[in-house]
Write a protein that holds these residues in place. Structure first.
Motif, mmCIF file in Angstrom:
data_model
loop_
_atom_site.group_PDB
_atom_site.id
_atom_site.type_symbol
_atom_site.label_atom_id
_atom_site.label_comp_id
_atom_site.label_asym_id
_atom_site.label_seq_id
_atom_site.Cartn_x
_atom_site.Cartn_y
_atom_site.Cartn_z
ATOM 1 N N GLU A 16 0.833 -1.203 0.000
ATOM 2 C CA GLU A 16 0.000 0.000 0.000
ATOM 3 C C GLU A 16 0.868 1.253 0.000
ATOM 4 O O GLU A 16 0.606 2.213 -0.736
ATOM 5 C CB GLU A 16 -0.908 -0.024 1.231
ATOM 6 N N CYS A 54 -3.220 -7.490 -6.832
ATOM 7 C CA CYS A 54 -3.442 -6.820 -5.546
ATOM 8 C C CYS A 54 -3.851 -5.365 -5.725
ATOM 9 O O CYS A 54 -4.653 -4.839 -4.952
ATOM 10 C CB CYS A 54 -2.172 -6.877 -4.689
ATOM 11 N N MET A 103 -6.742 -3.418 -3.578
ATOM 12 C CA MET A 103 -6.431 -2.446 -2.528
ATOM 13 C C MET A 103 -6.881 -1.023 -2.880
ATOM 14 O O MET A 103 -7.034 -0.197 -1.990
ATOM 15 C CB MET A 103 -4.935 -2.469 -2.202
ATOM 16 N N GLY A 135 -11.412 -2.102 -0.001
ATOM 17 C CA GLY A 135 -10.089 -2.214 0.600
ATOM 18 C C GLY A 135 -9.807 -1.165 1.644
ATOM 19 O O GLY A 135 -8.778 -1.209 2.322
ATOM 20 N N PRO A 155 -6.526 1.683 5.088
ATOM 21 C CA PRO A 155 -6.297 0.375 4.482
ATOM 22 C C PRO A 155 -6.661 -0.783 5.419
ATOM 23 O O PRO A 155 -6.252 -0.806 6.584
ATOM 24 C CB PRO A 155 -4.789 0.384 4.173
#
Length: 200
Positions: free
Chosen positions: A36, A57, A61, A66, A72
């Protein structure tokens, strides 16, 4: 006089189980946090877990799912997986006879974690349309943690005598619940992503 009859046996297996699942879940969550941060630094960067059109991913995210609580989701994992690690160490140290409220509270937290990853699974597979390897690892740790610990906890009598009998009956078959839960995820993925295995 032998002390083996009066001293409760330490639940070493459960301690190791919680320690391992907690550490693996913590590692996966922390890896997601690092990804992230990398995405914040360079939004166009392809992450190491962006490996195919289906396994990506970044797509997961950056979705609103997400960041359900405004930050997050992996941060919840980093905080939450510390608990089973601590409880696992505590069990290995022999402190299994804590107050009932503690075990019920911890089991409630594990249950909420299972509910959350189940919701994330439905959103990831059925709505977002992408798979996240680190998320899959978190799911694969949370699911057995919930089923096995809950049945074991019931067998210890912490939910009452009635559920203790049920827990003791189900305990040898607790992994059947885990495998059934895994099967639901696998079948759902195969339905939604019929070509996913060819891309892994």
């Amino acid at each position: 006089m032998s002390t083996s009859a009066t001293t409760p046996r330490r639940p070493i297996a459960m301690g190791i189980f919680l320690l391992v699942t907690g550490l693996v879940g913590l590692y996966a969550s922390f890896s997601l946090v690092l990804d992230e941060f990398a995405k914040y630094e360079n939004p166009t960067k392809a992450l190491s877990c962006d490996v195919s059109p289906f396994v990506n991913c970044s797509q997961v995210m950056t979705s609103w799912q997400g960041h359900l609580l405004g930050f997050p989701n992996p941060l919840l994992g980093v905080m939450g997986f510390v608990a089973p690690v601590a409880v696992g160490v505590m069990l290995l140290a022999g402190a299994q006879n804590g107050r009932r409220w503690f075990w019920v509270a911890f089991n409630t937290g594990v249950f909420l974690a299972w509910v959350f990853v189940t919701w994330l699974f439905t959103q990831t597979v059925w709505v977002i349309g992408y798979l996240c390897p680190w998320c899959l690892l978190v799911w694969s740790m949370t699911i057995p943690m919930f089923w096995v610990f809950t049945i074991w906890n019931a067998a210890q009598g912490r939910f009452g005598a009635g559920l203790q009998r049920v827990g003791r009956t189900l305990l040898p078959y607790s992994w059947a619940f885990v495998l059934a839960n895994y099967a639901v995820i696998v079948v759902s993925i195969l339905i939604m992503f019929p070509r996913v295995l060819a891309t892994l």
